[in-house]
Motif scaffolding. Sequence first.
Motif, PDB file in Angstrom:
ATOM      1  N   ARG A 221       0.813  -1.217   0.000  1.00 55.44           N
ATOM      2  CA  ARG A 221       0.000   0.000   0.000  1.00 55.44           C
ATOM      3  C   ARG A 221       0.850   1.272   0.000  1.00 55.44           C
ATOM      4  O   ARG A 221       0.527   2.222  -0.702  1.00 55.44           O
ATOM      5  N   PRO A 246      -7.689 -14.150  10.180  1.00 57.69           N
ATOM      6  CA  PRO A 246      -8.232 -15.202  11.038  1.00 57.69           C
ATOM      7  C   PRO A 246      -9.563 -15.775  10.539  1.00 57.69           C
ATOM      8  O   PRO A 246     -10.400 -15.061  10.001  1.00 57.69           O
ATOM      9  N   ILE A 406      -3.449  -8.803   1.125  1.00 54.94           N
ATOM     10  CA  ILE A 406      -2.835  -7.549   0.669  1.00 54.94           C
ATOM     11  C   ILE A 406      -1.825  -7.753  -0.469  1.00 54.94           C
ATOM     12  O   ILE A 406      -1.838  -7.027  -1.456  1.00 54.94           O
TER      13      ILE A 406
ATOM     14  N   MET B  97      -4.021   2.573   4.152  1.00 55.05           N
ATOM     15  CA  MET B  97      -4.596   1.244   4.276  1.00 55.05           C
ATOM     16  C   MET B  97      -5.938   1.162   3.575  1.00 55.05           C
ATOM     17  O   MET B  97      -6.605   2.163   3.350  1.00 55.05           O
ATOM     18  N   GLY B  98      -6.339  -0.066   3.294  1.00 54.25           N
ATOM     19  CA  GLY B  98      -7.638  -0.295   2.675  1.00 54.25           C
ATOM     20  C   GLY B  98      -7.587  -0.179   1.166  1.00 54.25           C
ATOM     21  O   GLY B  98      -6.640   0.356   0.589  1.00 54.25           O
ATOM     22  N   ILE B  99      -8.616  -0.718   0.547  1.00 52.80           N
ATOM     23  CA  ILE B  99      -8.725  -0.647  -0.905  1.00 52.80           C
ATOM     24  C   ILE B  99      -9.216   0.751  -1.268  1.00 52.80           C
ATOM     25  O   ILE B  99     -10.203   1.223  -0.702  1.00 52.80           O
ATOM     26  N   PRO B 100      -8.524   1.451  -2.183  1.00 56.56           N
ATOM     27  CA  PRO B 100      -8.987   2.797  -2.550  1.00 56.56           C
ATOM     28  C   PRO B 100     -10.427   2.748  -3.060  1.00 56.56           C
ATOM     29  O   PRO B 100     -10.850   1.757  -3.651  1.00 56.56           O
ATOM     30  N   GLY B 226      -5.172  -3.187  11.324  1.00 53.86           N
ATOM     31  CA  GLY B 226      -5.491  -2.555  10.043  1.00 53.86           C
ATOM     32  C   GLY B 226      -4.942  -3.305   8.849  1.00 53.86           C
ATOM     33  O   GLY B 226      -4.998  -2.821   7.718  1.00 53.86           O
ATOM     34  N   THR B 227      -4.399  -4.502   9.060  1.00 57.05           N
ATOM     35  CA  THR B 227      -3.804  -5.254   7.951  1.00 57.05           C
ATOM     36  C   THR B 227      -4.478  -6.606   7.738  1.00 57.05           C
ATOM     37  O   THR B 227      -3.921  -7.480   7.090  1.00 57.05           O
ATOM     38  N   GLY B 228      -5.651  -6.803   8.320  1.00 57.60           N
ATOM     39  CA  GLY B 228      -6.366  -8.066   8.098  1.00 57.60           C
ATOM     40  C   GLY B 228      -6.033  -9.141   9.099  1.00 57.60           C
ATOM     41  O   GLY B 228      -6.448 -10.277   8.955  1.00 57.60           O
ATOM     42  N   GLY B 231      -9.215  -9.190  12.707  1.00 57.05           N
ATOM     43  CA  GLY B 231     -10.622  -9.512  12.488  1.00 57.05           C
ATOM     44  C   GLY B 231     -11.580  -8.707  13.353  1.00 57.05           C
ATOM     45  O   GLY B 231     -12.786  -8.951  13.329  1.00 57.05           O
ATOM     46  N   ARG B 234     -14.620  -6.799  11.510  1.00 50.70           N
ATOM     47  CA  ARG B 234     -15.477  -7.533  10.576  1.00 50.70           C
ATOM     48  C   ARG B 234     -16.883  -6.939  10.536  1.00 50.70           C
ATOM     49  O   ARG B 234     -17.436  -6.529  11.547  1.00 50.70           O
ATOM     50  N   VAL B 241     -19.135 -12.169   5.618  1.00 53.61           N
ATOM     51  CA  VAL B 241     -18.432 -11.400   6.627  1.00 53.61           C
ATOM     52  C   VAL B 241     -17.170 -10.849   5.964  1.00 53.61           C
ATOM     53  O   VAL B 241     -16.402 -11.592   5.371  1.00 53.61           O
ATOM     54  N   LYS B 242     -17.010  -9.525   6.043  1.00 55.49           N
ATOM     55  CA  LYS B 242     -15.854  -8.886   5.414  1.00 55.49           C
ATOM     56  C   LYS B 242     -15.041  -8.174   6.489  1.00 55.49           C
ATOM     57  O   LYS B 242     -15.585  -7.717   7.493  1.00 55.49           O
ATOM     58  N   PHE B 243     -13.740  -8.064   6.251  1.00 50.37           N
ATOM     59  CA  PHE B 243     -12.886  -7.276   7.137  1.00 50.37           C
ATOM     60  C   PHE B 243     -12.758  -5.884   6.502  1.00 50.37           C
ATOM     61  O   PHE B 243     -12.248  -5.761   5.383  1.00 50.37           O
ATOM     62  N   VAL B 246      -9.053  -4.720   5.058  1.00 46.64           N
ATOM     63  CA  VAL B 246      -8.443  -5.198   3.815  1.00 46.64           C
ATOM     64  C   VAL B 246      -9.453  -5.504   2.713  1.00 46.64           C
ATOM     65  O   VAL B 246      -9.097  -5.524   1.538  1.00 46.64           O
ATOM     66  N   ASP B 247     -10.705  -5.751   3.072  1.00 46.62           N
ATOM     67  CA  ASP B 247     -11.737  -5.980   2.055  1.00 46.62           C
ATOM     68  C   ASP B 247     -12.477  -4.679   1.744  1.00 46.62           C
ATOM     69  O   ASP B 247     -13.228  -4.588   0.787  1.00 46.62           O
TER      70      ASP B 247
END
Lengths: 498, 318
Positions: A221, A246, A406, B97-100, B226-228, B231, B234, B241-243, B246-247
């Motif tokens: 990122r 997890p 990621i 962080m996160g998907i733009p 913040g990196t998955g 959890g 969620r 169920v999404k995080f 990262v999702d």
Amino acid sequence: MAKKKTIRSIPQERTPMREQDPQVRAKNFEEVACGYSLEDALRESERCLQCPDEPCIAGCPVGINIPGFIQKIGEKNFRGAYDILTDTNLLPSICGRVCPQENQCEGVCTVGDSLEAVAIGRLERFVGDTALKEGWVNIPYIEPNRFKVGIVGSGPAGMACAADMAKAGCDVTVYEAFHEPGGVLKYGIPDFRLPNTVIDAEINNLKKFGVKFECNTLVGRLFTIEQMLDEMGYHAVFVGVGAGYPTMLNVPGDSLNGVLSANEMLTRCNLMRGRDFPNFDTPMPIGKRVAVVGAGNTAMDAMRVSLRLGAEKVYCIYRRSRTEAPARAEEVHHAEQEGVEFHWLTNPVAVLDDGNGNVRGMRCVRMELGEPDESGRRRPVAVAGSEFDFDTDLIIYAIGTNANPIMGQTSKLKLNKWGYIGADENLATSVAGVFAGGDIVTGAATVIQAMGAGRKAARGMKAYLGIRDAGLPYVGGDGGTLFGIDTRERNFARVRVA
Amino acid sequence: MKANAMSNFEIVAREDFSDVTYLLEVRHPLMAKAAKPGQFVIVMLNEHGERIPLTIADFDQKKGTITLVIQAVGKTTKQMQQECKVGTSLYGMVGPMGIPSPVSHAKKVICVGGGLGVAPIFPQARGFKEAGAYVIAVLGFRSKDLVFWEDKFRSCCDELILCTNDGSAGMKGFVTDGIKVALAGHPDVEEVVAIGPPVMMKACAEATRAAKIKTMVSVNPIMVDGTGMCGGCRVKVGNEVKFACVDGPDFDGHLVDFDDLMVRLQRYTKVEKDAHERWSESCRMTKQVGPSALHALKRGGQNELLELPDPFEDAPGG
């Protein structure tokens, strides 16, 4: 010349390691196992037969010269023992504590055929701790080369790879997303099993080798692996980011407050020091009656942390029986001693709600073992009509992890069908110059397996870069190909585009 | 392990929008280059601090800075309000962080920001404008005193509908009323993007559900890494169920289970109050009698919990 040792002449009993009393230690975060004293170590070193077969060396994922270092202990030459250990393993204090020796070196020990195996792990720890206490560091003569190597992730795989590449003369930088290096050793494994001071000392040793650590850096990122190679001047990159993501149980009530992953609970406690709240700001979820689902090492850690945080009851809920539990035998034993209640052959079917979005209890079903499944373990089957409810206010899932997405989202690295990074036998990935190892390639495994992968990747990386290493046969060579690249051409970019 | 050559996260500018809302501009040239609309950072104030997620409100590649707009609601955000002066540094800031946010090719969009959500909607509005869309901004605040960045939005939006709960600026009403006005004038709106407190985003999603207008929301649940990895963040999106870290953090507003999100945000609310009171009390005592009393006070209440502050929780404009 010392007289030859025989199985009859050596001390018959394995030297016990002093441990904190279970009642006392269940209330503190001090190390459970106190380590060998000098006398203990000398006595245990006598138990090694120095047998010619040396099966232990083959049993060690990094191939430590085990009889060699044990012999030095016997000669009271602890510095010598440390030198032998650090020839192959730069992190003896860590490995001595967290390796599953019973399945590795100790599992194949010749003494173990008739008596209890030599306590190799405890001896390794003794030497490592002595070195930390004495401030010994073995910095070999390093001739710098022109290569710049980037390591993504500062956990065991990354550290092992960094150490080897630094020794080979590369300019090594390790990137870590958290604010402190160490990866799972820091956020996952609690202090009572592996104190943070030990990890920091080992990391400082790596720094003395010239390894640089950059924290607060989320590779993928902040910059991508491709950018590292194309813009930042890295000649090779190792990806050891761990598995991460997890697994949740996927039963009704999963999202209630009071249900969390072992990763979250352990990170809050260990890395963020939530157990020292309010001196540290991160809160800890605290339960009176805690149910931990799973029976691996992480589950044992979560249970024992819960006890130390003041839980009155801690239950282990596992759908198979004790024999199938993936945790090290010693961890299960320790958890049992400290008062964890084990419920084998029990599977959760629902988390129960208190009406306000919080956990009130759990509904489980009894299981019995059927035919073996693809893992070779007997498949647990639900017993009809055996559902039962029990009270709990905190539920921790320690049922494994999936691949962290990621790297897949931000690079061209080819993934396998489960989302892990695909790598060949040299741990080279689909992108030339990029190697990967540890949990992000294999799925969740152990610290030493990750370290082994880091070292294997380092060997591949050296071959790729054309670094000749003493003892390393140079695969490739003029006119050959290396991971699909014509070595004469050295045109890595061409392959990367493919 | 303080070493960090990447940046020392120096605060180069600060602006106070109100008693509770403040802006920090933090130096991080590499992140300013990498950041895209919709992404967030995780910040640590000091070595003992917690990791709090904050949406990136703006980024400036030329200056090499990241802008954060923060609402002082919990202990950490109030402490930051007190301690983060120009020239000081954060202990840690990691991201982006996160998907733009996917800046789609929609020709006409409504960008909705409520309260603190006004800040992170800005890069999206600008992104849509740069992609050639007709951009209508709907901004909601509790009252005139809390309004910020009106000019900034005017410079990149084709229309701006300002809503305040009391009518002291713009139209009187919630952002959902603003959306109604916008849709009445522009039935051809292709996409709505809403950022604000969960209750506001829920209302926005409901406002567009019948007309089946694509509605994206940015969720901000409690996070640790913040990196998955943990959890904790969620969220239920449709049947999955999404995080968020990262999702997401952007999801289809018509699929997000906001009730679930709101309950999960309350995880530490009860104890957050205690922790905050203890901290405020310690601030007063430090002023009055010095740090030793503070130390004694901090030792108390070992078992109480503290909320990871959700900066959007009490945000006005919903």
